[in-house]
Design an enzyme around this catalytic site. Structure first.
Site, PDB file in Angstrom:
ATOM      1  N   SER A 219       0.884  -1.150   0.000  1.00 45.66           N
ATOM      2  CA  SER A 219       0.000   0.000   0.000  1.00 45.66           C
ATOM      3  C   SER A 219       0.930   1.210   0.000  1.00 45.66           C
ATOM      4  CB  SER A 219      -0.903  -0.080   1.236  1.00 45.66           C
ATOM      5  OG  SER A 219      -1.595   1.103   1.432  1.00 45.66           O
TER       6      SER A 219
ATOM      7  N   TYR B  19      -3.690   8.782  -7.134  1.00 45.84           N
ATOM      8  CA  TYR B  19      -2.852   7.756  -6.494  1.00 45.84           C
ATOM      9  C   TYR B  19      -3.389   7.443  -5.095  1.00 45.84           C
ATOM     10  CZ  TYR B  19       1.359   5.549  -4.512  1.00 45.84           C
ATOM     11  OH  TYR B  19       2.244   4.682  -3.901  1.00 45.84           O
TER      12      TYR B  19
ATOM     13  N   LYS C 150      -4.685   3.939  -3.267  1.00 44.78           N
ATOM     14  CA  LYS C 150      -4.087   3.336  -2.059  1.00 44.78           C
ATOM     15  C   LYS C 150      -5.082   3.343  -0.893  1.00 44.78           C
ATOM     16  CE  LYS C 150      -0.068   2.270  -3.894  1.00 44.78           C
ATOM     17  NZ  LYS C 150       0.361   0.888  -4.108  1.00 44.78           N
TER      18      LYS C 150
HETATM   19  N1  LIG Z   1       8.941   4.289  -3.977  1.00 43.32           N
HETATM   20  C1  LIG Z   1       8.150   4.852  -3.101  1.00 43.32           C
HETATM   21  O1  LIG Z   1       8.427   5.933  -2.589  1.00 43.32           O
HETATM   22  C2  LIG Z   1       6.860   4.154  -2.714  1.00 43.32           C
HETATM   23  C3  LIG Z   1       6.219   4.594  -1.539  1.00 43.32           C
HETATM   24  C4  LIG Z   1       5.034   3.966  -1.165  1.00 43.32           C
HETATM   25  C5  LIG Z   1       4.517   2.937  -1.922  1.00 43.32           C
HETATM   26  N2  LIG Z   1       5.152   2.546  -3.059  1.00 43.32           N
HETATM   27  C6  LIG Z   1       4.551   1.439  -3.824  1.00 43.32           C
HETATM   28  O2  LIG Z   1       5.529   0.438  -4.014  1.00 43.32           O
HETATM   29  C7  LIG Z   1       5.187  -0.358  -5.143  1.00 43.32           C
HETATM   30  C8  LIG Z   1       6.438  -0.595  -5.981  1.00 43.32           C
HETATM   31  O3  LIG Z   1       6.923   0.636  -6.437  1.00 43.32           O
HETATM   32  P1  LIG Z   1       8.482   0.962  -6.574  1.00 43.32           P
HETATM   33  O4  LIG Z   1       8.749   2.168  -5.731  1.00 43.32           O
HETATM   34  O5  LIG Z   1       9.307  -0.233  -6.392  1.00 43.32           O
HETATM   35  O6  LIG Z   1       8.499   1.477  -8.097  1.00 43.32           O
HETATM   36  P2  LIG Z   1       9.099   0.846  -9.431  1.00 43.32           P
HETATM   37  O7  LIG Z   1      10.556   0.606  -9.237  1.00 43.32           O
HETATM   38  O8  LIG Z   1       8.633   1.744 -10.517  1.00 43.32           O
HETATM   39  O9  LIG Z   1       8.377  -0.570  -9.544  1.00 43.32           O
HETATM   40  C9  LIG Z   1       7.049  -0.700  -9.955  1.00 43.32           C
HETATM   41  C10 LIG Z   1       6.869  -2.082 -10.508  1.00 43.32           C
HETATM   42  O10 LIG Z   1       5.477  -2.260 -10.858  1.00 43.32           O
HETATM   43  C11 LIG Z   1       5.464  -2.863 -12.146  1.00 43.32           C
HETATM   44  N3  LIG Z   1       4.183  -2.669 -12.837  1.00 43.32           N
HETATM   45  C12 LIG Z   1       3.575  -1.524 -13.197  1.00 43.32           C
HETATM   46  N4  LIG Z   1       2.416  -1.799 -13.839  1.00 43.32           N
HETATM   47  C13 LIG Z   1       2.312  -3.161 -13.883  1.00 43.32           C
HETATM   48  C14 LIG Z   1       1.361  -4.089 -14.413  1.00 43.32           C
HETATM   49  N5  LIG Z   1       0.258  -3.666 -15.066  1.00 43.32           N
HETATM   50  N6  LIG Z   1       1.565  -5.433 -14.250  1.00 43.32           N
HETATM   51  C15 LIG Z   1       2.665  -5.883 -13.607  1.00 43.32           C
HETATM   52  N7  LIG Z   1       3.615  -5.055 -13.117  1.00 43.32           N
HETATM   53  C16 LIG Z   1       3.437  -3.717 -13.260  1.00 43.32           C
HETATM   54  C17 LIG Z   1       6.631  -2.254 -12.875  1.00 43.32           C
HETATM   55  O11 LIG Z   1       6.926  -3.088 -13.998  1.00 43.32           O
HETATM   56  P3  LIG Z   1       7.590  -2.550 -15.360  1.00 43.32           P
HETATM   57  O12 LIG Z   1       9.071  -2.681 -15.140  1.00 43.32           O
HETATM   58  O13 LIG Z   1       7.059  -3.496 -16.380  1.00 43.32           O
HETATM   59  O14 LIG Z   1       7.131  -1.151 -15.566  1.00 43.32           O
HETATM   60  C18 LIG Z   1       7.685  -2.336 -11.768  1.00 43.32           C
HETATM   61  O15 LIG Z   1       8.229  -3.630 -11.673  1.00 43.32           O
HETATM   62  C19 LIG Z   1       4.058   0.386  -5.861  1.00 43.32           C
HETATM   63  O16 LIG Z   1       2.827  -0.247  -5.566  1.00 43.32           O
HETATM   64  C20 LIG Z   1       4.098   1.769  -5.226  1.00 43.32           C
HETATM   65  O17 LIG Z   1       2.834   2.390  -5.235  1.00 43.32           O
HETATM   66  C21 LIG Z   1       6.315   3.125  -3.471  1.00 43.32           C
END
Ligand SMILES: NC(=O)c1ccc[n+]([C@@H]2O[C@H](COP(=O)([O-])OP(=O)(O)OC[C@H]3O[C@@H](n4cnc5c(N)ncnc54)[C@H](OP(=O)(O)O)[C@@H]3O)[C@@H](O)[C@H]2O)c1
Length: 271
Positions: free
Chosen positions: A132, A146, A150
């Site tokens: 989340s 967004y 969430k």
């Molecule tokens: N980074 C932060 O600050 C933060 C904070 C709170 C929550 N989050 C949450 O953490 C999670 C992961 O994000 P991250 O920070 O690690 O970002 P990230 O490095 O951009 O990773 C996102 C991942 O989701 C995949 N994805 C997107 N659409 C998809 C789909 N339709 N089917 C399958 N995979 C898909 C992307 O795949 P592709 O390589 O194919 O694009 C990538 O592997 C997300 O849910 C985000 O909302 C992140």
């Protein structure tokens, strides 16, 4: 027998680091991603299986689950992690922008959860962990869509945890604050001229909060803690800002909390 975690969005960021963390801790990992060619550097790990999965494609979900069960002999934990952020002025966001955001972050999580439930229910055991966000319980400017996704996840999973408890299926939400990943690059930014005095500056102030953010390893460790937690605890805040901001939101009147957010995010914006 080794335990097995099934991860969505394992090509980069939190999903990828979590895959590596779990395999180093002696787990089997099904590292699923839309484009398996992005998983090249995970291939060196013997207990990682790379599988193709798009959270919007039910057939790919069904296949990846079946292949994982066949290859590793079962699944113990599903980690719903795939997601991205649509950011900017809501008025500038089209229906298509918003649909894609909800399709990925909400319906995608529901699709994977629906697909694994019969299996977990039958074996009367399983853990469903979802990335989340602290943004599932509080909000900041420009992230309206967004946050919508969430907050939906928080409500969906909180409700679900009651009905799955009799089947010994545990629901766990990971609530990271800002984390240094490719997420910043994965942001889809939309605005228009009407908001030119507000959006670019507020957006920059939000991005600045990533400068001191921890790396995804802190989230991987929290996922590991949640995966091994035998209790029915639902929420796991993680990352510098998340525990403190969620605490402040609980104890402060809304108006005070909103004033803190505005002081930080609207810094430098002429009123
Ligand atoms: N980074 C932060 O600050 C933060 C904070 C709170 C929550 N989050 C949450 O953490 C999670 C992961 O994000 P991250 O920070 O690690 O970002 P990230 O490095 O951009 O990773 C996102 C991942 O989701 C995949 N994805 C997107 N659409 C998809 C789909 N339709 N089917 C399958 N995979 C898909 C992307 O795949 P592709 O390589 O194919 O694009 C990538 O592997 C997300 O849910 C985000 O909302 C992140």
């Amino acid at each position: 027998m080794l335990k097995t975690i099934f991860i969505t969005g394992a090509s980069t960021g939190i999903g990828k680091l979590t895959a590596i963390y779990f395999v180093e801790k002696g787990w089997n990992v099904a590292a699923t991603m839309r484009s398996p060619e992005k998983g090249k550097d995970l291939e060196k790990f013997k207990n990682i299986k790379i599988l193709k999965l798009d959270v919007m494609d039910d057939e790919s979900i069904k296949l990846a689950i079946a292949e994982t069960i066949q290859f590793f002999g079962g699944i113990d934990v599903v980690f719903n992690n795939a997601g991205y952020a649509l950011v900017g002025a809501f008025e500038a966001m089209s229906k298509e922008h918003i649909k894609k955001q909800f399709d990925t972050n909400v319906f995608g999580v529901m699709n994977v959860t629906r697909a694994i439930l019969p299996y977990f229910r039958e074996k009367k055991n399983g853990v469903i962990i979802t990335t989340s966000s602290m943004g599932g319980l509080i909000t900041f400017p420009l992230y309206s869509s967004y946050h919508g996704t969430k907050w939906a996840i928080e409500g969906f999973m909180e409700s679900l945890h009651y009905e799955l408890r009799p089947f010994n299926i545990k629901i766990k939400n990971i609530e990271p604050g800002a984390i240094k990943t490719d997420f910043e690059n994965a942001i889809e930014f939309v605005t228009n001229d009407v908001y030119k005095n507000y959006v670019p500056k507020a957006h920059q102030n939000m991005l600045d909060s990533y400068k001191s953010a921890p790396t995804a390893e802190v989230v991987a460790k929290k996922v590991f803690q949640a995966a091994n937690d035998n209790s029915f605890r639902l929420r796991y805040p993680v990352g510098g800002q998340s525990p403190i901001l969620l605490f402040l939101r609980r104890v402060l009147p809304n108006t005070w909390f909103f004033a803190i957010v505005r002081t930080v995010v609207e810094k430098g914006i002429k009123k």
